[in-house]
Motif scaffolding. Structure first.
Motif, PDB file in Angstrom:
ATOM      1  N   GLU A 233       0.825  -1.214   0.000  1.00  0.00           N
ATOM      2  CA  GLU A 233       0.000   0.000   0.000  1.00  0.00           C
ATOM      3  C   GLU A 233       0.856   1.259   0.000  1.00  0.00           C
ATOM      4  O   GLU A 233       0.439   2.293  -0.529  1.00  0.00           O
ATOM      5  CB  GLU A 233      -0.934  -0.008   1.210  1.00  0.00           C
ATOM      6  CG  GLU A 233      -1.943   1.113   1.227  1.00  0.00           C
ATOM      7  CD  GLU A 233      -2.993   0.948   2.318  1.00  0.00           C
ATOM      8  OE1 GLU A 233      -3.961   1.747   2.331  1.00  0.00           O
ATOM      9  OE2 GLU A 233      -2.867   0.021   3.145  1.00  0.00           O
ATOM     10  N   ASN A 235       3.440   1.775  -1.648  1.00  0.00           N
ATOM     11  CA  ASN A 235       4.060   1.970  -2.958  1.00  0.00           C
ATOM     12  C   ASN A 235       3.053   1.704  -4.072  1.00  0.00           C
ATOM     13  O   ASN A 235       3.282   0.906  -4.969  1.00  0.00           O
ATOM     14  CB  ASN A 235       5.285   1.055  -3.114  1.00  0.00           C
ATOM     15  CG  ASN A 235       6.095   1.357  -4.361  1.00  0.00           C
ATOM     16  OD1 ASN A 235       6.062   2.467  -4.902  1.00  0.00           O
ATOM     17  ND2 ASN A 235       6.813   0.352  -4.843  1.00  0.00           N
ATOM     18  N   GLN A 236       1.887   2.379  -3.970  1.00  0.00           N
ATOM     19  CA  GLN A 236       0.837   2.302  -4.990  1.00  0.00           C
ATOM     20  C   GLN A 236       0.410   0.859  -5.289  1.00  0.00           C
ATOM     21  O   GLN A 236       0.176   0.478  -6.414  1.00  0.00           O
ATOM     22  CB  GLN A 236       1.282   3.004  -6.276  1.00  0.00           C
ATOM     23  CG  GLN A 236       1.473   4.513  -6.085  1.00  0.00           C
ATOM     24  CD  GLN A 236       1.772   5.228  -7.381  1.00  0.00           C
ATOM     25  OE1 GLN A 236       2.624   4.805  -8.171  1.00  0.00           O
ATOM     26  NE2 GLN A 236       1.064   6.326  -7.623  1.00  0.00           N
ATOM     27  N   TRP A 237       0.331   0.063  -4.230  1.00  0.00           N
ATOM     28  CA  TRP A 237      -0.179  -1.306  -4.317  1.00  0.00           C
ATOM     29  C   TRP A 237       0.649  -2.173  -5.273  1.00  0.00           C
ATOM     30  O   TRP A 237       0.112  -2.979  -6.028  1.00  0.00           O
ATOM     31  CB  TRP A 237      -1.651  -1.315  -4.729  1.00  0.00           C
ATOM     32  CG  TRP A 237      -2.542  -0.587  -3.783  1.00  0.00           C
ATOM     33  CD1 TRP A 237      -3.099   0.639  -3.967  1.00  0.00           C
ATOM     34  CD2 TRP A 237      -2.963  -1.019  -2.482  1.00  0.00           C
ATOM     35  NE1 TRP A 237      -3.852   1.005  -2.874  1.00  0.00           N
ATOM     36  CE2 TRP A 237      -3.792   0.002  -1.936  1.00  0.00           C
ATOM     37  CE3 TRP A 237      -2.742  -2.170  -1.712  1.00  0.00           C
ATOM     38  CZ2 TRP A 237      -4.388  -0.101  -0.687  1.00  0.00           C
ATOM     39  CZ3 TRP A 237      -3.332  -2.266  -0.463  1.00  0.00           C
ATOM     40  CH2 TRP A 237      -4.148  -1.236   0.036  1.00  0.00           C
ATOM     41  N   SER A 238       1.946  -2.018  -5.218  1.00  0.00           N
ATOM     42  CA  SER A 238       2.851  -2.831  -6.037  1.00  0.00           C
ATOM     43  C   SER A 238       3.017  -4.210  -5.402  1.00  0.00           C
ATOM     44  O   SER A 238       2.566  -4.467  -4.274  1.00  0.00           O
ATOM     45  CB  SER A 238       4.215  -2.148  -6.169  1.00  0.00           C
ATOM     46  OG  SER A 238       4.812  -1.991  -4.889  1.00  0.00           O
ATOM     47  N   GLY A 272      -4.958   0.270  -8.431  1.00  0.00           N
ATOM     48  CA  GLY A 272      -3.547   0.405  -8.778  1.00  0.00           C
ATOM     49  C   GLY A 272      -3.212  -0.300 -10.084  1.00  0.00           C
ATOM     50  O   GLY A 272      -3.946  -1.177 -10.545  1.00  0.00           O
ATOM     51  N   ASP A 431      -4.783   6.266  -1.776  1.00  0.00           N
ATOM     52  CA  ASP A 431      -3.991   6.393  -2.996  1.00  0.00           C
ATOM     53  C   ASP A 431      -4.902   6.812  -4.141  1.00  0.00           C
ATOM     54  O   ASP A 431      -6.024   6.309  -4.266  1.00  0.00           O
ATOM     55  CB  ASP A 431      -3.324   5.060  -3.359  1.00  0.00           C
ATOM     56  CG  ASP A 431      -2.129   4.764  -2.476  1.00  0.00           C
ATOM     57  OD1 ASP A 431      -1.314   5.674  -2.276  1.00  0.00           O
ATOM     58  OD2 ASP A 431      -2.023   3.626  -1.971  1.00  0.00           O
ATOM     59  N   LYS A 432      -4.412   7.681  -4.977  1.00  0.00           N
ATOM     60  CA  LYS A 432      -5.176   8.099  -6.143  1.00  0.00           C
ATOM     61  C   LYS A 432      -5.313   6.921  -7.103  1.00  0.00           C
ATOM     62  O   LYS A 432      -4.324   6.285  -7.460  1.00  0.00           O
ATOM     63  CB  LYS A 432      -4.484   9.260  -6.853  1.00  0.00           C
ATOM     64  CG  LYS A 432      -5.286   9.854  -7.984  1.00  0.00           C
ATOM     65  CD  LYS A 432      -4.586  11.071  -8.568  1.00  0.00           C
ATOM     66  CE  LYS A 432      -5.422  11.708  -9.687  1.00  0.00           C
ATOM     67  NZ  LYS A 432      -4.772  12.916 -10.237  1.00  0.00           N
ATOM     68  N   GLN A 434      -5.283   4.735 -10.259  1.00  0.00           N
ATOM     69  CA  GLN A 434      -4.649   4.831 -11.567  1.00  0.00           C
ATOM     70  C   GLN A 434      -5.518   4.221 -12.658  1.00  0.00           C
ATOM     71  O   GLN A 434      -5.321   4.492 -13.846  1.00  0.00           O
ATOM     72  CB  GLN A 434      -3.295   4.121 -11.540  1.00  0.00           C
ATOM     73  CG  GLN A 434      -2.320   4.696 -10.526  1.00  0.00           C
ATOM     74  CD  GLN A 434      -1.111   3.800 -10.346  1.00  0.00           C
ATOM     75  OE1 GLN A 434      -1.188   2.689  -9.823  1.00  0.00           O
ATOM     76  NE2 GLN A 434       0.031   4.281 -10.801  1.00  0.00           N
TER      77      GLN A 434
END
Length: 527
Positions: A233, A235-238, A272, A431-432, A434
């Protein structure tokens, strides 16, 4: 009692059967002698008498809170002016169902489909369709026939070729129509794959956490084991390849054999999008361990920045550069007409492309499809219309581009507005998005500051995000899903909502509710 000479009337009776006991429909006669049974009736089946896998399976997006919402909706309908609720409609933000939330069907789809449903429209005077609509409908009718007839179990060859052409153009690498299976939405493809790979109760499936509940439900129904790998979370759900490799080692020690790795990209519920490097590392893991990669890519049209990158393309590039390493990778890629700008959830159209599977294994998938006879043929047609839309110069092109751009741009604006609203709410981080159709904000409620909330949850046998979502529904009519229905790291709380509902009034209501919720439960003396 009226007696009849049955021999004279042509009736033959079995030995020992009294004439008087029969009711003859044709003669409309009932005997005066009736038989009354004296047995004790058996009880109906209880929940303990049925398949326990069906009992254990859960599906949060249509779970307890949406069920409450349906009850409230019925109350509003039955008493529109006297329901006693502080709102007059339910906002169904729990599920990605675009047309339920006023997304208009694309004209191109509905015009062609209307002719396929009723070909006589081509001959009706006064009904005018664009020429490319009529030509596409004629081509489908010529090559497929009536959409009211069964198709080939794998899907009509004409449609499958259109899908293969689409994939080839999208990725720059060839696709084969023989590798395409047309399915009733992507969900059926998931069911086939998990059923196929669930060899026994020790079969494991790596699934992202948070995940879409279809996967845990399907795994439970097949008595297999879900193995969650956490998305990052921060790191943009990586993904974290090291964690996944460690899970593989641990599960081998536990006797669990990992059969597949599931990836949802763009993400549901997170919104994400995986980086290319993430995708490369996931393919490496599958190549090294011989496990199937299931790429759920149903939101590939819902990308707000940049362009969609498919696992098929990344794998093809890796094969081209190192064929000896990646020639055996088994990839199943899924797509659907339910999402994107299409939004035709009820039409149940989808496809699955299989790459790297042995013919004997593909034959078993074909058998599963054959057992279901075929997917919905109107849904197959919808897939063809999605992957092969009007081209520049066609009569329908300008309208199609205008409608699809409007839907895509509107979704992006709604996503940004909802993201901004959550960003302004106290004790929420987000998080925004994507891509996809969802936001998965985190509820930063700490036990020492929100001790009243934690007591309320404990006393009600609920989790913190359950309490939040239930009270949100009760006060605003907004129905969303607690994060625990998708999986989350222990000690964290989230919720998933779509940004499909139109307008901004419902978002403002949510902001007002959140302010009241915080004031109700937060201990301000500790601040």
């Amino acid at each position: 009692m009226l007696r009849l000479n049955f021999k004279q009337r042509g009736f033959k009776l079995s030995k020992g059967v009294p004439v008087e006991f029969r009711y003859f429909r044709g003669l409309n006669l009932i005997s005066s002698k009736c038989h009354y049974s004296t047995f004790t009736p058996a009880e109906p089946l209880s929940i303990h008498d049925i398949n326990q896998q069906t009992v254990e399976a859960k599906y949060a997006v249509r779970g307890k809170i949406p069920i409450i919402a349906e009850g409230l909706q019925e109350l509003i309908k039955s008493s529109p002016t006297n329901h006693g609720l502080p709102f007059n409609r339910i906002i169904n933000a729990n599920i990605g169902n675009p047309q339920q939330l006023d997304q208009k069907p694309l004209t191109w789809y509905r015009q062609v489909l209307s002719i396929l449903q009723y070909p006589e429209l081509l001959n009706e005077e006064g009904i005018k369709f664009p020429n490319d609509v009529k030509e596409r409908a004629k081509a489908i009718l010529k090559n497929v026939g009536s959409i009211g007839a069964y198709s080939h179990s794998q899907g009509a060859a004409y449609f499958r070729q259109s899908v293969a052409d689409f994939i080839s153009k999208r990725d720059g690498f060839p696709a084969n129509a023989q590798d395409i299976f047309l399915t009733s939405g992507a969900s059926t493809a998931v069911s086939y794959l998990i059923q196929l790979l669930s060899q026994n109760e020790k079969s494991g499936f790596l699934i992202p956490i948070p995940q879409y509940p279809l996967y845990t439900a399907s795994i439970a129904l097949n008595n297999s084991k879900p193995v969650g790998y956490y998305l990052d979370e921060s790191n943009q759900w990586s993904t974290n390849p090291k964690e996944i490799r460690q899970l593989l080692k641990e599960k081998v020690k536990d006797g669990i054999i990992i059969k597949a790795l599931v990836v949802i990209n763009p993400g549901n519920p997170t919104g994400g999008i995986l980086s290319k490097q993430d995708m490369v590392e996931l393919i490496d893991i599958c190549a090294e361990h011989g496990i199937v990669l299931i790429a759920d890519e149903v939101y590939q049209e819902n990308v707000f920045d940049g362009k969609f990158l498919s696992f098929k393309r990344v794998l093809s590039e890796m094969k081209k550069n190192s064929p000896h390493l990646y020639k055996y990778v088994q990839l199943a890629s899924l797509h659907s007409t339910s999402k994107g700008v299409t939004g035709e959830c009820g039409q149940r159209g989808g496809y699955m492309e299989l790459v790297g599977f042995k013919p004997a294994v593909k034959d078993i998938i074909f058998k599963l499809a054959s057992i279901n006879l075929c997917s919905v043929v109107s849904g197959q047609a919808m897939v063809e219309l999605m992957v092969n839309p009007p081209k520049e110069g066609d009569e329908s092109y300008a309208r199609y581009i205008s409608e699809t751009n409007e839907i895509h741009d509107d979704l992006k604006v709604r996503a940004e507005h909802l993201f901004k609203a959550f960003s302004e709410m106290e004790d929420i981080s987000v998080d925004k998005p994507q891509g996809a159709m969802y936001i998965f904000p985190k509820l930063n409620f700490k036990p020492d500051v929100y001790h009243k909330l934690f007591s309320r949850a404990k006393n009600s046998n609920l989790q913190i995000d359950d309490v939040y979502c239930i009270e949100l529904l009760e006060h605003t009519g907004i129905c969303c899903v607690p994060g625990n229905g998708f999986g989350q790291r222990p000690g964290t709380y989230h919720l998933r909502t779509t940004f499909l509902p139109p307008g901004v009034e419902w978002v403002e209501r949510w902001k007002d509710f959140h302010y009241s919720f915080v004031n109700k439960y937060k201990d301000m003396t500790l601040m």
